[in-house]
Motif scaffolding. Structure first.
Motif, PDB file in Angstrom:
ATOM      1  N   ARG A  64       0.845  -1.192   0.000  1.00  0.00           N
ATOM      2  CA  ARG A  64       0.000   0.000   0.000  1.00  0.00           C
ATOM      3  C   ARG A  64       0.882   1.245   0.000  1.00  0.00           C
ATOM      4  N   PHE A  65       0.371   2.289  -0.630  1.00  0.00           N
ATOM      5  CA  PHE A  65       1.053   3.578  -0.717  1.00  0.00           C
ATOM      6  C   PHE A  65       0.067   4.685  -0.337  1.00  0.00           C
ATOM      7  N   SER A  66       0.569   5.728   0.280  1.00  0.00           N
ATOM      8  CA  SER A  66      -0.161   6.988   0.273  1.00  0.00           C
ATOM      9  C   SER A  66       0.214   7.699  -1.028  1.00  0.00           C
ATOM     10  N   TRP A  70       3.747   7.054  -2.917  1.00  0.00           N
ATOM     11  CA  TRP A  70       3.910   6.619  -4.312  1.00  0.00           C
ATOM     12  C   TRP A  70       4.815   7.583  -5.062  1.00  0.00           C
ATOM     13  N   LEU A  71       4.629   8.894  -4.846  1.00  0.00           N
ATOM     14  CA  LEU A  71       5.459   9.886  -5.517  1.00  0.00           C
ATOM     15  C   LEU A  71       6.915   9.756  -5.085  1.00  0.00           C
ATOM     16  N   LEU A  72       7.134   9.544  -3.787  1.00  0.00           N
ATOM     17  CA  LEU A  72       8.504   9.375  -3.291  1.00  0.00           C
ATOM     18  C   LEU A  72       9.165   8.156  -3.926  1.00  0.00           C
ATOM     19  N   ALA A  73       8.433   7.053  -4.031  1.00  0.00           N
ATOM     20  CA  ALA A  73       8.985   5.836  -4.634  1.00  0.00           C
ATOM     21  C   ALA A  73       9.420   6.084  -6.073  1.00  0.00           C
ATOM     22  N   GLN A  74       8.630   6.867  -6.810  1.00  0.00           N
ATOM     23  CA  GLN A  74       8.992   7.159  -8.199  1.00  0.00           C
ATOM     24  C   GLN A  74      10.220   8.074  -8.266  1.00  0.00           C
ATOM     25  N   LEU A  75      10.290   9.057  -7.378  1.00  0.00           N
ATOM     26  CA  LEU A  75      11.432   9.966  -7.361  1.00  0.00           C
ATOM     27  C   LEU A  75      12.723   9.233  -6.996  1.00  0.00           C
ATOM     28  N   CYS A  76      12.593   8.180  -6.195  1.00  0.00           N
ATOM     29  CA  CYS A  76      13.775   7.432  -5.762  1.00  0.00           C
ATOM     30  C   CYS A  76      14.351   6.557  -6.870  1.00  0.00           C
ATOM     31  N   ARG A  77      13.736   6.560  -8.047  1.00  0.00           N
ATOM     32  CA  ARG A  77      14.319   5.851  -9.186  1.00  0.00           C
ATOM     33  C   ARG A  77      15.730   6.362  -9.493  1.00  0.00           C
ATOM     34  N   VAL A  78      15.978   7.624  -9.192  1.00  0.00           N
ATOM     35  CA  VAL A  78      17.283   8.209  -9.528  1.00  0.00           C
ATOM     36  C   VAL A  78      18.408   7.632  -8.675  1.00  0.00           C
ATOM     37  N   ILE A  79      18.081   6.983  -7.554  1.00  0.00           N
ATOM     38  CA  ILE A  79      19.112   6.353  -6.729  1.00  0.00           C
ATOM     39  C   ILE A  79      18.967   4.827  -6.743  1.00  0.00           C
ATOM     40  N   PRO A  82      14.958   2.138  -4.457  1.00  0.00           N
ATOM     41  CA  PRO A  82      15.017   1.258  -3.293  1.00  0.00           C
ATOM     42  C   PRO A  82      13.658   0.924  -2.681  1.00  0.00           C
ATOM     43  N   LEU A  83      12.598   1.621  -3.111  1.00  0.00           N
ATOM     44  CA  LEU A  83      11.248   1.359  -2.616  1.00  0.00           C
ATOM     45  C   LEU A  83      10.427   0.659  -3.698  1.00  0.00           C
ATOM     46  N   PRO A  84       9.433  -0.150  -3.284  1.00  0.00           N
ATOM     47  CA  PRO A  84       8.574  -0.786  -4.306  1.00  0.00           C
ATOM     48  C   PRO A  84       7.895   0.274  -5.152  1.00  0.00           C
ATOM     49  N   LEU A  85       7.769  -0.033  -6.452  1.00  0.00           N
ATOM     50  CA  LEU A  85       7.220   0.930  -7.400  1.00  0.00           C
ATOM     51  C   LEU A  85       5.764   0.650  -7.763  1.00  0.00           C
ATOM     52  N   HIS A 202       6.214   8.768   7.839  1.00  0.00           N
ATOM     53  CA  HIS A 202       6.658  10.151   7.968  1.00  0.00           C
ATOM     54  C   HIS A 202       6.019  10.759   9.212  1.00  0.00           C
ATOM     55  N   PRO A 203       6.758  11.592   9.976  1.00  0.00           N
ATOM     56  CA  PRO A 203       6.192  12.142  11.221  1.00  0.00           C
ATOM     57  C   PRO A 203       4.975  13.027  11.019  1.00  0.00           C
ATOM     58  N   LEU A 204       4.829  13.641   9.842  1.00  0.00           N
ATOM     59  CA  LEU A 204       3.681  14.504   9.579  1.00  0.00           C
ATOM     60  C   LEU A 204       2.675  13.867   8.627  1.00  0.00           C
ATOM     61  N   LEU A 205       3.172  13.106   7.639  1.00  0.00           N
ATOM     62  CA  LEU A 205       2.294  12.547   6.608  1.00  0.00           C
ATOM     63  C   LEU A 205       1.803  11.139   6.931  1.00  0.00           C
ATOM     64  N   GLY A 206       2.313  10.558   8.006  1.00  0.00           N
ATOM     65  CA  GLY A 206       1.880   9.207   8.391  1.00  0.00           C
ATOM     66  C   GLY A 206       2.532   8.131   7.523  1.00  0.00           C
ATOM     67  N   GLU A 207       1.871   6.988   7.451  1.00  0.00           N
ATOM     68  CA  GLU A 207       2.426   5.880   6.676  1.00  0.00           C
ATOM     69  C   GLU A 207       2.451   6.233   5.196  1.00  0.00           C
ATOM     70  N   MET A 208       3.627   6.052   4.580  1.00  0.00           N
ATOM     71  CA  MET A 208       3.781   6.366   3.171  1.00  0.00           C
ATOM     72  C   MET A 208       3.871   5.111   2.308  1.00  0.00           C
ATOM     73  N   VAL A 209       4.605   4.105   2.789  1.00  0.00           N
ATOM     74  CA  VAL A 209       4.794   2.881   2.015  1.00  0.00           C
ATOM     75  C   VAL A 209       4.745   1.691   2.975  1.00  0.00           C
ATOM     76  N   TYR A 210       4.071   0.631   2.549  1.00  0.00           N
ATOM     77  CA  TYR A 210       4.096  -0.631   3.307  1.00  0.00           C
ATOM     78  C   TYR A 210       4.094  -1.781   2.304  1.00  0.00           C
ATOM     79  N   GLN A 211       4.959  -2.751   2.556  1.00  0.00           N
ATOM     80  CA  GLN A 211       5.012  -3.947   1.726  1.00  0.00           C
ATOM     81  C   GLN A 211       5.354  -5.135   2.597  1.00  0.00           C
TER      82      GLN A 211
END
Length: 218
Positions: A64-66, A70-79, A82-85, A202-211
């Motif tokens: 599941r993604f918030s 989901w946006l963070l996972a896509q941005l992390c493609r540049v490194i 490391p997160l499920p896409l 995230h401390p403000l946005l809550g759960e962002m990614v779970y797998q």
């Protein structure tokens, strides 16, 4: 190389000449280590030297993604992504662990199947270094320091902080820049199987990614 291997814990010989890696045991402490299921002790004490590889096949059961996650996972493609896409469930997955020849640590490769297209492949390297005793390198100089804690039926890897290596200089990223707390859990399920899960909060946005997925000893 041998000095690097012994930075945290050490390599001990077992009967028949097989090596026993005590570094995870050193990180969690003797009492907590021996309170773990025997199967967990065996998985995290394998000495993966030279061409040896530990392979764990499994199935992804929940993702599941918030929107921000989901946006963070896509941005992390540049490194190296490391997160499920994607959020595909019921797809095959494989985790393989081998030796990182450069540091004496471990290279982890995770392969997540997809319902359409090629599987996603994630690489990272665990190195027994730093103040926490364990660091995970994700790519492009980005990594995180991890604290390893024994839980009732397994181990929990909690991010302490993130860092960015620029040549010989290391920059510790402030918490307000980081994506939040990453927690990876390895829970033994008995009969040679275990649950592997990743949660980013995230401390403000809550759960962002779970797998989570269920894997078995190869």
């Amino acid at each position: 190389m041998q000095a690097q291997l012994q930075q945290v814990g050490r390599i001990e010989p077992l009967m028949g000449g097989e090596a026993y890696d005590t570094r995870f045991r050193a990180l969690v402490g003797e009492e907590a280590w021996y309170g773990l299921p025997l199967a967990v002790q065996k998985r995290f004490s394998k000495r993966l030297a030279e061409a040896r590889v530990a392979i764990y096949p499994g199935i992804i059961e929940e993702v599941r993604f918030s929107r921000a996650g989901w946006l963070l996972a896509q941005l992390c493609r540049v490194i190296g992504a490391p997160l499920p896409l994607h959020a595909d469930k019921g797809v095959p997955a494989t985790v393989s662990v081998s030796e990182d020849g450069a540091s004496g640590g471990q290279c982890w490769t995770r392969i997540y199947g997809r319902k359409r297209g090629f599987p996603q492949v994630i690489h990272s390297a665990k190195r027994f270094a730093g103040k926490s005793g364990l660091e995970e390198y994700l790519g492009r100089g980005i990594g995180m320091a991890l604290k390893v804690v024994a839980i009732e039926d397994g181990l929990e890897f909690r991010s302490d902080h993130y860092f960015f290596d620029v040549g010989p200089v290391r920059l510790r990223l402030p918490h307000w820049i980081g994506p939040g707390r990453t927690v990876v859990r390895h829970r033994d399920l008995g009969e040679g199987s275990f649950e592997f899960s990743l949660q980013l909060v995230h401390p403000l946005l809550g759960e962002m990614v779970y797998q989570s997925g269920v894997f078995r000893d190869g």
